[in-house]
Design an enzyme around this catalytic site. Sequence first.
Site, PDB file in Angstrom:
ATOM      1  N   PRO A   1       0.803  -1.231   0.000  1.00 52.27           N
ATOM      2  CA  PRO A   1       0.000   0.000   0.000  1.00 52.27           C
ATOM      3  C   PRO A   1       0.832   1.276   0.000  1.00 52.27           C
ATOM      4  CG  PRO A   1      -0.973  -1.609   1.485  1.00 52.27           C
ATOM      5  CD  PRO A   1       0.341  -2.190   1.025  1.00 52.27           C
ATOM      6  N   CYS A   2       0.377   2.251  -0.800  1.00 48.83           N
ATOM      7  CA  CYS A   2       1.133   3.504  -0.951  1.00 48.83           C
ATOM      8  C   CYS A   2       0.675   4.656  -0.050  1.00 48.83           C
ATOM      9  CB  CYS A   2       1.101   3.965  -2.404  1.00 48.83           C
ATOM     10  SG  CYS A   2      -0.550   4.374  -3.019  1.00 48.83           S
ATOM     11  N   PRO A   3      -0.555   4.647   0.539  1.00 47.46           N
ATOM     12  CA  PRO A   3      -0.967   5.800   1.352  1.00 47.46           C
ATOM     13  C   PRO A   3       0.007   6.209   2.449  1.00 47.46           C
ATOM     14  CG  PRO A   3      -2.874   4.437   0.889  1.00 47.46           C
ATOM     15  CD  PRO A   3      -1.676   3.676   0.384  1.00 47.46           C
ATOM     16  N   PRO A   4       0.785   5.291   3.082  1.00 48.06           N
ATOM     17  CA  PRO A   4       1.716   5.753   4.114  1.00 48.06           C
ATOM     18  C   PRO A   4       2.791   6.712   3.597  1.00 48.06           C
ATOM     19  CG  PRO A   4       1.331   3.391   4.319  1.00 48.06           C
ATOM     20  CD  PRO A   4       0.708   3.810   3.024  1.00 48.06           C
ATOM     21  N   PHE A   5       3.014   6.741   2.268  1.00 44.29           N
ATOM     22  CA  PHE A   5       4.114   7.523   1.717  1.00 44.29           C
ATOM     23  C   PHE A   5       3.682   8.582   0.704  1.00 44.29           C
ATOM     24  CE2 PHE A   5       5.404   3.053   2.378  1.00 44.29           C
ATOM     25  CZ  PHE A   5       6.242   3.236   3.459  1.00 44.29           C
TER      26      PHE A   5
END
Length: 430
Positions: free
Chosen positions: A92-96
């Site tokens: 998943p990309c939302p953390p970055f």
Amino acid sequence: MTGATDDSSFEVVELCAGAGGQALGLELAGFKHRLAVELDPNAFQTLKKNLSGLIEVNEELRPVVQMGDVADPEVFNPEDHREVALLAGGVPCPPFTIAGKQLGANDERDLFAWAVEQVDKVRPRALMLENVRGLSLPRFSGYRQYVLDRLAEFKYVAEWRLLNASDFGVPQLRPRFVLVAMQEDDAKYFKWPEPDPETLTVSGAISDLMGVNGWEGLAEWQKLANKIGPTIVGGSKKHGGADLGPTRAKRAWAELGVDAMGVANSAPARTDKFPAPGPKLTNEMVARIQGWRPEYKWEFTGLKTSRYRQIGNAFPPPVAKAVGSAILRALKHEGDVVARDNPSHDPVYKVLREQGGLVPAKLIVDLAGLRNGIPELEERIAQLGRDFHIESKPTSDDTLAYQLGEFKAFIGQENHERHEKFIQNRSKIS
């Protein structure tokens, strides 16, 4: 498993596979899926439809595509896949992401560090993980350094590279930050793929789809859309429906004659007239702009908004194919040996890690080569403190000494807060 081989059945285990952009690209590169794991039910159905088959694990036949939380041992047991050729994933990309809060290690969706830990359990010949450009920014320099150091402990040679999809026959910029790591015998042969000299524009990719009903405005639209498009944004279950991205992206699409406020059900009819900026794209057009070429025959399942999110969040297949092909050539020991350097992503992190214990601020400034002294150190410490526990104590010269503590990210700990947050927010995670 080390050394070159002529075996053509190179297998890949893919984590957080989404709707299959990376899966398709890796298959086109020459890999065969041993397993693909995905949490989202709609993306899982798309994978299941396009990646059929069974695998044999411990004398038991199991589906190639599994649905569920990849960090759940009941869904993915790394010990079942020892020495697979490639461990890959689009965690998943939302953390970055730049548009988000950049919570990094504090985001329950963050599985990057966890995926890296699986390398020591699976012992693949190669690792490939991709994420958004935000992970390449200074905010995450300590996180990246941790990843590189951890892989080095596992005896893997790792390297990051920011790749633009438009360099590989995809008609949008779409920068992706890619990590490739290999066992030492194979890493000597890895060379990042070269950009494709031919650029594909939006009109070049989808004019046939836009004009399939004989739209009379096609020629004029083609002039506007004869450019590289902005990055398609798939969005998440937490936010909105199917549109092509935030305000800046919508303005960029408008310059290409595209209404980015939604997704159309069908291509323009012959005599359709559109107010500025022009027609909306269909999901089929969006897929083409994401790199799904007509010959791929990949079918997306689910309702329109779900299909759009699956497509919009995918890793473009041509980019996955390019990187996968480069990895496969290295695993076959093709080409010349490549010299690699060992860049430092975060000198403050490295000093704290190598020195151990409480390290005086002035010593850190000196060893890390910080030109702006204590103010720069304090800024870097504040950034590191978002992903790591940092202890500080006053020293006799009215400055502080710092000690690097535990990484906050989930790497498989049974008591990590990720478990409770994940259960609470599972329906919103995409």
